[in-house]
Motif scaffolding. Structure first.
Motif, PDB file in Angstrom:
ATOM      1  N   ALA A  42       0.828  -1.212   0.000  1.00  0.00           N
ATOM      2  CA  ALA A  42       0.000   0.000   0.000  1.00  0.00           C
ATOM      3  C   ALA A  42       0.862   1.261   0.000  1.00  0.00           C
ATOM      4  O   ALA A  42       0.662   2.173  -0.812  1.00  0.00           O
ATOM      5  CB  ALA A  42      -0.938  -0.010   1.201  1.00  0.00           C
ATOM      6  N   ARG A  43       1.829   1.305   0.894  1.00  0.00           N
ATOM      7  CA  ARG A  43       2.697   2.484   1.009  1.00  0.00           C
ATOM      8  C   ARG A  43       3.632   2.604  -0.211  1.00  0.00           C
ATOM      9  O   ARG A  43       3.845   3.690  -0.752  1.00  0.00           O
ATOM     10  CB  ARG A  43       3.511   2.401   2.297  1.00  0.00           C
ATOM     11  CG  ARG A  43       4.334   3.655   2.597  1.00  0.00           C
ATOM     12  CD  ARG A  43       5.139   3.464   3.881  1.00  0.00           C
ATOM     13  NE  ARG A  43       5.958   4.625   4.150  1.00  0.00           N
ATOM     14  CZ  ARG A  43       5.678   5.565   5.045  1.00  0.00           C
ATOM     15  NH1 ARG A  43       4.565   5.480   5.767  1.00  0.00           N
ATOM     16  NH2 ARG A  43       6.484   6.596   5.247  1.00  0.00           N
ATOM     17  N   THR A  44       4.172   1.472  -0.636  1.00  0.00           N
ATOM     18  CA  THR A  44       5.088   1.466  -1.779  1.00  0.00           C
ATOM     19  C   THR A  44       4.393   1.952  -3.045  1.00  0.00           C
ATOM     20  O   THR A  44       4.914   2.806  -3.776  1.00  0.00           O
ATOM     21  CB  THR A  44       5.646   0.049  -1.999  1.00  0.00           C
ATOM     22  OG1 THR A  44       6.269  -0.411  -0.795  1.00  0.00           O
ATOM     23  CG2 THR A  44       6.655   0.021  -3.128  1.00  0.00           C
ATOM     24  N   LEU A  45       3.199   1.426  -3.296  1.00  0.00           N
ATOM     25  CA  LEU A  45       2.431   1.809  -4.472  1.00  0.00           C
ATOM     26  C   LEU A  45       2.069   3.291  -4.435  1.00  0.00           C
ATOM     27  O   LEU A  45       2.180   4.000  -5.445  1.00  0.00           O
ATOM     28  CB  LEU A  45       1.160   0.967  -4.550  1.00  0.00           C
ATOM     29  CG  LEU A  45       0.338   1.062  -5.831  1.00  0.00           C
ATOM     30  CD1 LEU A  45       1.046   0.361  -6.979  1.00  0.00           C
ATOM     31  CD2 LEU A  45      -1.053   0.461  -5.622  1.00  0.00           C
ATOM     32  N   ALA A  46       1.653   3.772  -3.273  1.00  0.00           N
ATOM     33  CA  ALA A  46       1.255   5.172  -3.141  1.00  0.00           C
ATOM     34  C   ALA A  46       2.406   6.116  -3.476  1.00  0.00           C
ATOM     35  O   ALA A  46       2.234   7.096  -4.206  1.00  0.00           O
ATOM     36  CB  ALA A  46       0.760   5.428  -1.716  1.00  0.00           C
ATOM     37  N   HIS A  47       3.586   5.840  -2.951  1.00  0.00           N
ATOM     38  CA  HIS A  47       4.736   6.715  -3.226  1.00  0.00           C
ATOM     39  C   HIS A  47       5.127   6.663  -4.699  1.00  0.00           C
ATOM     40  O   HIS A  47       5.494   7.687  -5.293  1.00  0.00           O
ATOM     41  CB  HIS A  47       5.912   6.329  -2.334  1.00  0.00           C
ATOM     42  CG  HIS A  47       5.821   6.905  -0.950  1.00  0.00           C
ATOM     43  ND1 HIS A  47       6.183   8.203  -0.673  1.00  0.00           N
ATOM     44  CD2 HIS A  47       5.388   6.358   0.222  1.00  0.00           C
ATOM     45  CE1 HIS A  47       5.996   8.446   0.625  1.00  0.00           C
ATOM     46  NE2 HIS A  47       5.504   7.341   1.183  1.00  0.00           N
ATOM     47  N   SER A  48       5.050   5.488  -5.301  1.00  0.00           N
ATOM     48  CA  SER A  48       5.406   5.354  -6.711  1.00  0.00           C
ATOM     49  C   SER A  48       4.479   6.194  -7.592  1.00  0.00           C
ATOM     50  O   SER A  48       4.940   6.968  -8.443  1.00  0.00           O
ATOM     51  CB  SER A  48       5.323   3.881  -7.128  1.00  0.00           C
ATOM     52  OG  SER A  48       5.471   3.742  -8.526  1.00  0.00           O
ATOM     53  N   TRP A  49       3.194   6.077  -7.393  1.00  0.00           N
ATOM     54  CA  TRP A  49       2.233   6.793  -8.233  1.00  0.00           C
ATOM     55  C   TRP A  49       2.162   8.277  -7.892  1.00  0.00           C
ATOM     56  O   TRP A  49       2.027   9.117  -8.775  1.00  0.00           O
ATOM     57  CB  TRP A  49       0.853   6.144  -8.112  1.00  0.00           C
ATOM     58  CG  TRP A  49       0.731   4.899  -8.941  1.00  0.00           C
ATOM     59  CD1 TRP A  49       1.366   3.699  -8.719  1.00  0.00           C
ATOM     60  CD2 TRP A  49      -0.039   4.728 -10.122  1.00  0.00           C
ATOM     61  NE1 TRP A  49       1.026   2.791  -9.684  1.00  0.00           N
ATOM     62  CE2 TRP A  49       0.155   3.394 -10.567  1.00  0.00           C
ATOM     63  CE3 TRP A  49      -0.890   5.561 -10.852  1.00  0.00           C
ATOM     64  CZ2 TRP A  49      -0.472   2.893 -11.714  1.00  0.00           C
ATOM     65  CZ3 TRP A  49      -1.518   5.058 -11.982  1.00  0.00           C
ATOM     66  CH2 TRP A  49      -1.311   3.751 -12.403  1.00  0.00           C
TER      67      TRP A  49
END
Length: 225
Positions: free
Chosen positions: A31-38
């Protein structure tokens, strides 16, 4: 389903939509990884853009909006399909509905055998609904992951709701070892396509729209965010 959405100012704004932020909003988790990427991309992350561009139907795709933790109602039961990201995009001629499932080490939830074994009055209706949306007439192997079925169906459902011609389901994986890719490959075989990493492949007309699926490897630097 809500109709008013508030824009995110930073990746941390995404956490409020999680069922359990304390448990799931952690460094190295999807969740956190995806959010920062996008959020950093403020559009499609470069690897997503390249994977979409590999498909002739999706070349030149422009992101219109992306909604974190977007819930799509499903027939049967009360629980919707909660997309990690749902995006609406367009080519020069068509609208495109995109469901994104973020992964690091997390599995795709229960297999069909486990999901059906739990028992529920609405499960027969839901499974019949998913079969119709995905144009599946063959017997489903018990090892197929239920999450991949309803996540893909949600892309189709939203395509029809917004009048999009194409639906895309992408697994955006940040796992260095590509954990659980075998489950994705088995799902691709169910749709009678051969999957390829960092590409989107077409799976024919499903639910009245053109369906495409893909496994895309995310930038591992976001595992440290």
């Amino acid at each position: 389903m809500p109709h008013i959405y508030i824009p995110a100012r930073s990746a941390d704004d995404w956490a409020q939509f999680l069922a359990d932020p304390e448990k799931h909003w952690r460094t190295g988790y999807s969740a956190r990884t995806l959010a920062h990427s996008w959020q950093d991309a403020d559009g499609f992350p470069s690897e997503i853009q390249e994977a979409l561009a590999s498909n002739e139907y999706l070349a030149g795709l422009q992101l219109l909006l992306a909604l974190p933790e977007h819930q799509v109602p499903l027939v049967g039961g009360s629980r919707p399909s909660q997309n990690d990201i749902w995006a609406l995009a367009r080519t020069s001629t068509d609208l495109v509905s995109i469901a994104v499932e973020g992964k690091v080490k997390e599995p795709f939830g229960p297999t069909m055998s486990d999901w059906l074994a739990e028992g529920s009055k609405g499960k027969s209706a839901r499974l019949a609904f998913l079969r119709r949306e995905l144009n599946l007439n063959e017997e489903l192997a018990g090892t197929i992951r239920y999450q991949l079925l309803h996540r893909t169906a949600s892309a189709i459902i939203e395509a029809k709701r917004f009048g999009a011609t194409h639906a895309v389901m992408i697994v955006h994986s940040f796992s260095p070892s590509r954990d659980w890719i075998q489950d994705f490959e088995q799902f691709a075989s169910l749709l009678r396509v051969e999957s390829a990493v960092n590409k989107t492949v077409s799976a024919g007309i499903r639910g009245g729209v053109h369906l495409h699926i893909g496994w895309v490897c995310g930038n591992e630097k976001y595992l440290l965010k």
